[in-house]
Scaffold this motif. Structure first.
Motif, mmCIF file in Angstrom:
data_model
loop_
_atom_site.group_PDB
_atom_site.id
_atom_site.type_symbol
_atom_site.label_atom_id
_atom_site.label_comp_id
_atom_site.label_asym_id
_atom_site.label_seq_id
_atom_site.Cartn_x
_atom_site.Cartn_y
_atom_site.Cartn_z
ATOM 1 N N TYR A 1 -9.584 9.443 3.136
ATOM 2 C CA TYR A 1 -9.221 8.419 4.120
ATOM 3 C C TYR A 1 -8.008 8.901 4.912
ATOM 4 C CZ TYR A 1 -7.710 3.985 6.113
ATOM 5 O OH TYR A 1 -7.333 2.998 6.988
ATOM 6 N N HIS A 2 -8.182 8.955 6.217
ATOM 7 C CA HIS A 2 -7.063 9.379 7.070
ATOM 8 C C HIS A 2 -6.709 8.307 8.090
ATOM 9 C CE1 HIS A 2 -7.418 13.310 5.265
ATOM 10 N NE2 HIS A 2 -8.659 13.443 5.675
ATOM 11 N N GLY A 3 -7.030 7.056 7.785
ATOM 12 C CA GLY A 3 -6.674 5.983 8.702
ATOM 13 C C GLY A 3 -7.844 5.564 9.565
ATOM 14 N N SER B 1 0.831 -1.213 0.000
ATOM 15 C CA SER B 1 0.000 0.000 0.000
ATOM 16 C C SER B 1 0.864 1.262 0.000
ATOM 17 C CB SER B 1 -0.997 0.004 1.166
ATOM 18 O OG SER B 1 -1.895 1.070 1.005
ATOM 19 N N ASP C 1 -2.670 15.612 5.362
ATOM 20 C CA ASP C 1 -2.384 14.192 5.532
ATOM 21 C C ASP C 1 -1.497 13.791 4.362
ATOM 22 O OD1 ASP C 1 -2.301 11.460 5.449
ATOM 23 O OD2 ASP C 1 -4.436 11.158 5.811
ATOM 24 N N ARG D 1 -6.965 10.851 -2.350
ATOM 25 C CA ARG D 1 -6.817 9.506 -2.932
ATOM 26 C C ARG D 1 -5.980 9.676 -4.195
ATOM 27 N NH1 ARG D 1 -6.586 7.514 0.787
ATOM 28 N NH2 ARG D 1 -6.936 5.426 0.108
ATOM 29 N N SER E 1 2.170 4.534 12.970
ATOM 30 C CA SER E 1 1.411 4.299 11.732
ATOM 31 C C SER E 1 0.902 5.646 11.228
ATOM 32 C CB SER E 1 0.212 3.381 11.997
ATOM 33 O OG SER E 1 -0.698 4.033 12.860
ATOM 34 N N GLY E 2 0.399 5.627 10.006
ATOM 35 C CA GLY E 2 -0.245 6.832 9.479
ATOM 36 C C GLY E 2 -1.478 7.182 10.286
ATOM 37 N N SER E 3 -2.213 6.164 10.712
ATOM 38 C CA SER E 3 -3.431 6.410 11.511
ATOM 39 C C SER E 3 -3.090 7.134 12.802
ATOM 40 C CB SER E 3 -4.113 5.079 11.877
ATOM 41 O OG SER E 3 -4.551 4.414 10.730
ATOM 42 N N LYS F 1 4.121 5.714 5.495
ATOM 43 C CA LYS F 1 4.468 4.992 4.271
ATOM 44 C C LYS F 1 5.923 5.187 3.795
ATOM 45 C CE LYS F 1 -0.321 4.443 3.123
ATOM 46 N NZ LYS F 1 -1.021 3.242 2.822
ATOM 47 N N VAL G 1 0.424 11.042 4.353
ATOM 48 C CA VAL G 1 0.854 9.664 4.590
ATOM 49 C C VAL G 1 1.227 8.993 3.260
ATOM 50 C CG1 VAL G 1 0.056 7.400 5.402
ATOM 51 C CG2 VAL G 1 -0.401 9.448 6.771
ATOM 52 N N VAL G 2 0.486 9.293 2.211
ATOM 53 C CA VAL G 2 0.827 8.748 0.886
ATOM 54 C C VAL G 2 1.817 9.655 0.155
ATOM 55 C CG1 VAL G 2 -0.097 8.242 -1.419
ATOM 56 C CG2 VAL G 2 -1.313 7.450 0.611
ATOM 57 N N GLU H 1 -6.259 15.565 2.540
ATOM 58 C CA GLU H 1 -5.197 14.879 1.808
ATOM 59 C C GLU H 1 -5.003 15.696 0.534
ATOM 60 O OE1 GLU H 1 -3.982 10.435 0.267
ATOM 61 O OE2 GLU H 1 -6.078 10.950 0.356
HETATM 62 C C1 LIG Z 1 -3.952 9.229 3.164
HETATM 63 C C2 LIG Z 1 -3.803 8.206 4.247
HETATM 64 N N1 LIG Z 1 -3.792 8.611 5.514
HETATM 65 C C3 LIG Z 1 -3.640 7.738 6.526
HETATM 66 C C4 LIG Z 1 -3.507 6.385 6.298
HETATM 67 C C5 LIG Z 1 -3.366 5.421 7.424
HETATM 68 O O1 LIG Z 1 -2.062 4.927 7.483
HETATM 69 P P1 LIG Z 1 -1.763 3.537 8.208
HETATM 70 O O2 LIG Z 1 -2.401 2.473 7.380
HETATM 71 O O3 LIG Z 1 -0.265 3.464 8.258
HETATM 72 O O4 LIG Z 1 -2.364 3.603 9.554
HETATM 73 C C6 LIG Z 1 -3.515 5.922 4.973
HETATM 74 C C7 LIG Z 1 -3.379 4.481 4.672
HETATM 75 O O5 LIG Z 1 -3.581 3.999 3.594
HETATM 76 C C8 LIG Z 1 -3.685 6.859 3.925
HETATM 77 O O6 LIG Z 1 -3.734 6.466 2.636
#
Ligand SMILES: Cc1ncc(COP(=O)(O)O)c(C=O)c1O
Length: 435
Positions: free
Chosen positions: A146-148, A63, A242, A216, A118-120, A270, A244-245, A212
């Motif tokens: 999506y933010h986790g 992912s 966000d 997506r 983690s990202g979450s 990530k 994370v990606v 984000e």
């Molecule tokens: C934009 C975004 N934020 C947060 C997360 C959550 O990250 P994690 O799966 O490491 O908890 C994801 C996971 O896919 C993501 O795509």
């Protein structure tokens, strides 16, 4: 490369049977189709191998984290060396400090850094520190974003739920308190007018806005992020990106460098993790200061810690990754491969006559199976989920693993991998058109 799939071995069949019995939740597979389920034995570079000896070109990349490819030698070496010196201290390590320094230099909004797993966790703590700073509770997020897995994050993301009138939120999981839903405001991505009006109307209740920047794979419309920055800055509401990606992937400084808009706080995960459990929160000193232990006695302190947060293995791995990313030509090379694959994908979809478009940026993009213009979550609902699942299975037939959404391109994908993948996509899409 040719791909001829081995029949599932008894060992893999037995493992899948045990998995179904004792591990039915919490881990994912490349396909929902039982015939395509697999158990992974190993991954190296751009390849992932199942327990029946089938080797796939991997565009899921866990992912997204494996931007350098799986088991990159420099990352393995850094982690291995650290393993021998201890894996978890709770106390600050040299690696943690060196890494924080690197992140502050790379990420435009980062004065200070905190580590998570983690990202979450990174988005969860971003919202907590913003609430502590603003002394307000409500969070504005965008529909479909999506933010986790945090309670405040898991709101109005799901395509299976009927969209509500803005700014009402629905929880995407049972088990989330209704009070969390009531503290969440939902806005339409790329619609600055509606978003601004919701922000202005609720400014006195808002702790933060989280977005984000590349939603997506839907890019921000010109002026959208700039407008969001302007209205939140005017009202003193922290803006969280966000990333994370996108962090360290869209550019060394992430989406904020790429789009030229600087938020107040940023969640990373990530790419910087290199596949280790890792998340980073960084941002402006005046907000991050809310988490300073010096505030404990004041009784006004945002708690952000955790047993494994900032563990030296993840930090050493992250430093090794940053070292690779800094090498001259790194981004140019991987982005060239990304563009080649994206162009090949676009051509194949069009030559097959399928209703589809490709959205995303640089090394992260996906096909959406509709001709209708996609600018936000609601417009993305026009895309056919069934056709997408078919596409994924047809790629698996041809030795290619891709997730339900994005193609993630890594530095380990060679030109030959990309050529093979384009041929596979051409034959898969032709078969879909005929079928
Ligand atoms: C934009 C975004 N934020 C947060 C997360 C959550 O990250 P994690 O799966 O490491 O908890 C994801 C996971 O896919 C993501 O795509």
């Amino acid at each position: 490369m040719t791909f001829k799939k081995n029949a599932r071995t008894k060992r893999e069949a037995d493992l899948l049977e045990t998995c179904g019995r004792v591990l039915p939740v919490g881990v994912r597979n490349a396909s929902y189709n039982p015939d395509y389920m697999m158990v992974i034995e190993k991954a190296q570079g751009a390849r992932i191998t199942d327990c029946s000896g089938n080797e796939y070109i991997d565009y899921l990349l866990g992912s997204g984290p494996m931007f350098l490819g799986h088991a990159h030698p420099a990352v393995v070496q850094a982690a291995e060396e650290q393993l021998r010196n201890g894996t978890s201290y709770l106390m600050t390590s040299e690696a943690a400090i060196e890494l924080a320094d690197e992140i502050v230099k790379a990420v435009p909004c980062a004065d200070n850094v905190s580590y998570h797993n983690s990202g979450s966790e990174a988005t969860f703590f971003a919202m907590r520190v913003a609430r502590a700073f603003r002394k307000r509770d409500k969070v504005l997020k965008f529909e479909g974003a999506y933010h986790g897995m945090g309670d405040s994050a898991l709101m109005s993301t799901q395509w299976t739920q009927k969209p509500l009138e803005f700014p009402s939120a629905h929880a995407d999981s049972s088990g989330i308190p209704a009070s969390v839903r009531d503290e969440t405001l939902i806005a339409p991505f790329n619609n600055l007018e509606v978003t601004t009006s919701i922000i202005e109307q609720h400014a006195e209740e808002l702790a933060c806005v989280i977005v984000e920047p590349l939603n997506r794979t839907i890019p921000p419309a010109p002026g959208f992020l700039e407008g969001l920055r302007e209205v939140t800055a005017q009202l003193g509401i922290p803006l969280i990106f966000d990333e994370v990606v996108t962090g360290f992937r869209l550019a060394f400084g992430g989406a904020q460098e790429y789009y030229g808009v600087t938020p107040d706080l940023c969640a990373l995960g990530k790419t910087i993790s290199g596949g280790h459990p890792f998340g980073v929160l960084c941002g402006k000193e005046e907000i991050m200061e809310m988490a300073s232990p010096m505030r404990i006695l004041k009784g006004d302190w945002a708690r952000l810690s955790g047993t494994f947060s900032g563990n030296p293995v993840s930090c050493r791995a992250a430093l090794a990754i940053i070292n690779e990313l800094k090498k001259p030509g790194f981004y140019e090379t991987v982005e060239k491969r990304g563009l080649k694959l994206r162009t090949g994908l676009e051509n194949a979809l069009s030559n097959a006559g399928l209703s589809a478009q490709v959205l995303g940026e640089r090394t992260v993009f996906q096909p959406w199976f509709t001709d209708a213009s996609i600018v936000d979550h609601r417009s993305s609902l026009a895309a056919s989920a069934g056709t997408n699942l078919k596409f994924i299975d047809k790629l698996l037939d041809r030795g290619i693993v891709k997730g339900h959404e994005k193609f993630f391109v890594s530095a380990a994908h060679t030109d030959e991998d990309i050529d093979y993948t384009i041929e596979a996509i051409e034959s898969a899409t032709m078969e879909m058109a005929e079928g």
